[in-house]
Structures are given as C-alpha cells and as structure tokens.
Design an enzyme around this catalytic site. Structure first.
Site, PDB file in Angstrom:
ATOM      1  N   CYS A 236       0.854  -1.178   0.000  1.00  0.00           N
ATOM      2  CA  CYS A 236       0.000   0.000   0.000  1.00  0.00           C
ATOM      3  C   CYS A 236       0.891   1.228   0.000  1.00  0.00           C
ATOM      4  O   CYS A 236       2.104   1.130   0.164  1.00  0.00           O
ATOM      5  CB  CYS A 236      -0.949   0.018   1.193  1.00  0.00           C
ATOM      6  SG  CYS A 236      -2.366   1.112   0.878  1.00  0.00           S
TER       7      CYS A 236
ATOM      8  N   CYS B  37      -0.160   4.252   1.778  1.00  0.00           N
ATOM      9  CA  CYS B  37      -0.531   5.239   2.810  1.00  0.00           C
ATOM     10  C   CYS B  37       0.561   5.489   3.844  1.00  0.00           C
ATOM     11  O   CYS B  37       0.635   6.572   4.417  1.00  0.00           O
ATOM     12  CB  CYS B  37      -1.830   4.837   3.493  1.00  0.00           C
ATOM     13  SG  CYS B  37      -1.867   3.151   4.090  1.00  0.00           S
TER      14      CYS B  37
ATOM     15  N   CYS C 101      -4.029   6.020   0.277  1.00  0.00           N
ATOM     16  CA  CYS C 101      -3.491   4.743  -0.217  1.00  0.00           C
ATOM     17  C   CYS C 101      -3.142   4.807  -1.700  1.00  0.00           C
ATOM     18  O   CYS C 101      -2.690   3.825  -2.278  1.00  0.00           O
ATOM     19  CB  CYS C 101      -4.493   3.626   0.051  1.00  0.00           C
ATOM     20  SG  CYS C 101      -4.889   3.469   1.806  1.00  0.00           S
TER      21      CYS C 101
ATOM     22  N   LYS D   1     -12.208  -5.237   2.209  1.00  0.00           N
ATOM     23  CA  LYS D   1     -11.701  -4.319   3.232  1.00  0.00           C
ATOM     24  C   LYS D   1     -12.669  -3.159   3.389  1.00  0.00           C
ATOM     25  O   LYS D   1     -12.919  -2.414   2.446  1.00  0.00           O
ATOM     26  CB  LYS D   1     -10.325  -3.804   2.829  1.00  0.00           C
ATOM     27  CG  LYS D   1      -9.722  -2.846   3.854  1.00  0.00           C
ATOM     28  CD  LYS D   1      -8.306  -2.462   3.489  1.00  0.00           C
ATOM     29  CE  LYS D   1      -7.714  -1.528   4.518  1.00  0.00           C
ATOM     30  NZ  LYS D   1      -6.335  -1.133   4.187  1.00  0.00           N
TER      31      LYS D   1
ATOM     32  N   ARG E  81      -3.263   3.565  12.710  1.00  0.00           N
ATOM     33  CA  ARG E  81      -2.751   4.790  12.084  1.00  0.00           C
ATOM     34  C   ARG E  81      -1.670   5.425  12.930  1.00  0.00           C
ATOM     35  O   ARG E  81      -0.792   6.101  12.414  1.00  0.00           O
ATOM     36  CB  ARG E  81      -3.906   5.747  11.808  1.00  0.00           C
ATOM     37  CG  ARG E  81      -4.730   5.151  10.681  1.00  0.00           C
ATOM     38  CD  ARG E  81      -5.986   5.881  10.346  1.00  0.00           C
ATOM     39  NE  ARG E  81      -6.712   5.057   9.377  1.00  0.00           N
ATOM     40  CZ  ARG E  81      -7.963   5.227   9.037  1.00  0.00           C
ATOM     41  NH1 ARG E  81      -8.644   6.226   9.577  1.00  0.00           N
ATOM     42  NH2 ARG E  81      -8.531   4.438   8.162  1.00  0.00           N
TER      43      ARG E  81
ATOM     44  N   LYS F  19     -11.194  -7.906   6.304  1.00  0.00           N
ATOM     45  CA  LYS F  19     -10.770  -6.923   7.294  1.00  0.00           C
ATOM     46  C   LYS F  19     -11.796  -5.823   7.461  1.00  0.00           C
ATOM     47  O   LYS F  19     -12.236  -5.300   6.439  1.00  0.00           O
ATOM     48  CB  LYS F  19      -9.452  -6.331   6.794  1.00  0.00           C
ATOM     49  CG  LYS F  19      -8.787  -5.293   7.645  1.00  0.00           C
ATOM     50  CD  LYS F  19      -7.536  -4.783   6.957  1.00  0.00           C
ATOM     51  CE  LYS F  19      -6.785  -3.864   7.892  1.00  0.00           C
ATOM     52  NZ  LYS F  19      -5.573  -3.323   7.291  1.00  0.00           N
TER      53      LYS F  19
ATOM     54  N   TYR G 254      -2.537  -9.222  16.360  1.00  0.00           N
ATOM     55  CA  TYR G 254      -1.504  -8.713  17.275  1.00  0.00           C
ATOM     56  C   TYR G 254      -1.384  -9.600  18.508  1.00  0.00           C
ATOM     57  O   TYR G 254      -0.454  -9.459  19.284  1.00  0.00           O
ATOM     58  CB  TYR G 254      -1.830  -7.258  17.655  1.00  0.00           C
ATOM     59  CG  TYR G 254      -1.950  -6.382  16.425  1.00  0.00           C
ATOM     60  CD1 TYR G 254      -0.809  -5.928  15.770  1.00  0.00           C
ATOM     61  CD2 TYR G 254      -3.192  -6.081  15.870  1.00  0.00           C
ATOM     62  CE1 TYR G 254      -0.906  -5.170  14.614  1.00  0.00           C
ATOM     63  CE2 TYR G 254      -3.298  -5.322  14.706  1.00  0.00           C
ATOM     64  CZ  TYR G 254      -2.157  -4.884  14.089  1.00  0.00           C
ATOM     65  OH  TYR G 254      -2.251  -4.149  12.931  1.00  0.00           O
TER      66      TYR G 254
END
Ligand SMILES: [Zn+2]
Length: 328
Positions: free
Chosen positions: A122, A124, A132, A201, A211, A254, A319
C-alpha cells in the site's frame, strides 16, 4: 427422540470429552503476526494505543522473527515507516526502502525461513498525504486517482517480492490492482509469488490505533471513496470475485469481529484460502478491557480468535499471535 433420551450435556462433562467433539481448532501455525519496521538500530518503541505492539528497527524485527519461529507462528505481515514521505509514496517501491531492507535481513536469518513473510502493499505509510493512492486536485476538492496508483502498486509489489517477500498483500482497494500486480510480478520472473488480496476491506473506525502504529492517518478527507461501506455484504462478494478473476491466490477479510457474517458468506461461496485480520481497534479495545480488569485476557483472546476460525477463516492476522501461541 428427545429429552430425557438426548442429553446434550453428556459430551460436555470433561475436558477430554469436550476436546474430542470440538469442531474448530486454533493452532499457532494459523496465526500471522504483524510487524511495523522503522529506521534505526536497537529501536523498540511501544505504540501508545496498542500495548505490547512496537515499532521495530530491522535488527529488532529479526529477534521478533526468531521468537515467532520458536512459538510456531505461521508468518509475519510487514508494514514500514519510512525515513521520509512524499506525494508519490516513493518509499514504498524503493529497493532500499524500509520493508525491503527488513525482508533481506529476515531472509538472511536461518530461523525466519520457517515463516511465511507477507509484505503489505500500500502507499498510505509512504505518502505525505496519507492516502493509499495518488491524490489529484479536482474542482470540488481532491480525488484518489485509481489507474496511476495501480501502476505504482505494481512496482511496489515487484520490489517487495524481489527483496524476499514470500507473499504480497495489496490492501489499497484500488480497482484493477491485482491484475497489475500479477503482471508486474510475472514481468520480473516472480510468477511463483502468490497474491493475498485484501479483497474485502471495509472503511472502518476500528483501524484507528493502526494509524498511530504505521503513522498513516490521512491528512485530509477519509478512505470511504476506495474502502467498502460497512453495510454491504453483496459488494464484498463482488470484490472478492473480481480479485480472484484478476489472479488473487488468497483473500484477506478486514476487519474481522464486526464482519464475521461477511467471512462466513465468503467461506460458503469461494474455494480459496482465506484469512481474517483482527485489526488494531479490535486488539486495543480488548487490551483496554483487560487493563481495567473487566475481561479475563486469556479466555477472551482465544474466544475472539476461535470465532474467526469458526466463521470460516483459515488463518488470522492478529496482534495477539505471540500471546495466543504461548497458551495453545
Ligand atoms: Zn493504505
């Protein structure tokens, strides 16, 4: 046949019985651990809104990879925080870019060969505006230009695969990018590199903490002109169908928890390997509840992951990957 002939509780009596009749299983090899690579050496900077998640310099990322191997994780998903950003996101496709450096270092480490190294594709994290794709000014503001972005995404994917990515994973949601990435890879004789497309997404508030982690917040506007509207499941099926038609080998869904019905719909419809991404906000809200003592960490974490497997995900980007593998 009914009660008292049937007693459902009979097979729930002991852990051995429960284990025998368990329909869905969770294994460390099904978990993918995201890493955020940053410049420098010996850097381990914790992300404020994501306790236990760090920005890592390449040397520290190699240590994480060694631990991931020991825990039996399936792979790593790599994001990058470049030294500097510009309008074109040059850092994304620079052969000396941060993720490219990380991939080379990980590939040089014997342990990491046991992991699938997935490179997020991507712009971004690399663009000064944080979108993006390429931004152009228009009469009523700005537009994220599709076709020019797709060219750059193709270059980015080829550069990442050349640097050692086992899989490239476009997350931008531009139209036609999978076909262009396939073409760009094949042109570089990388025809064996699979594409894991973030086909489904959604524009989600649950990406908030990411972010901060990837320093990728849009400087103006939002991403709703390219990411999907959260109300749409049929549209998600069309996106997946198109990406598969363009050559995607696997798909990624996602966010995960608020969209389990979309995962199930995709599982029932498509015969391809499918992953779910338990995104930053899902992780952070659970961590916040753990910190308050409101939820029991281990059981809640595992329940959140098994729900995604039950909905139909073959593998999960999370995570919690290391924490979950430790208790599995
Ligand atoms: Zn992006």
């Amino acid at each position: 046949m009914d009660f008292p002939l049937i007693r459902m509780r009979r097979t729930r009596r002991t852990e051995a019985l429960r284990s025998l009749v368990r329909e869905t299983r969770l294994e460390p090899g099904q978990l993918i651990y995201p890493l955020f690579l940053c410049p420098g050496e010996g850097v381990r900077k914790e992300i404020g809104s994501m306790p236990g998640v760090f920005n890592l310099s390449v040397d520290e990322a190699v240590k994480e990879a060694e631990e991931a191997v020991q825990l039996g994780l399936g792979g790593l998903l790599l994001f990058g925080l470049p030294e500097s950003k510009d309008e074109q996101g040059t850092g994304a496709w620079d052969d000396l870019g941060i993720v490219q450096q990380g991939l080379r270092a990980l590939k040089a480490n014997a342990a990491s060969k046991k992991l699938v190294l997935i490179a997020d594709v991507c712009l971004c994290e690399y663009t000064s505006h944080g979108h993006c794709g390429m931004v152009v000014e228009t009469a009523d503001g700005y537009d994220v230009e599709n076709d020019a972005s797709v060219d750059i995404l193709g270059r980015t994917a080829a550069s990442l695969a050349k640097a050692g990515a086992d899989v490239v994973a476009p997350s931008d949601m531009m139209d036609g990018r999978v076909a262009e990435i396939r073409r760009a890879l094949d042109e570089e004789e990388l025809e064996q590199t699979p594409i894991l497309s973030y086909a489904s997404k959604f524009a989600s508030a649950f990406y908030g903490p990411f972010r901060e982690a990837a320093d990728s917040a849009p400087q103006f506007g939002d991403r709703r002109s390219y990411q999907m509207d959260g109300a749409n499941v049929r549209e998600a099926m069309r996106e997946i169908e198109l990406d598969l038609g363009e050559g995607a080998d696997m798909i990624l869904m996602k966010p995960a928890m608020p969209y389990l019905d979309v995962i199930r719909a995709a599982r029932d419809r498509f015969e391809v390997p499918m992953g779910a991404y338990q995104v930053s906000g899902e992780y952070s809200m659970l961590q916040a509840a753990f910190a308050k003592g409101w939820l029991e960490p281990q059981r809640t974490m595992l329940e959140s992951l098994i729900g995604m497997r039950r909905a139909g995900a073959d593998f999960i980007v999370t995570y919690f990957a290391k924490d979950a593998a430790k208790v599995l």
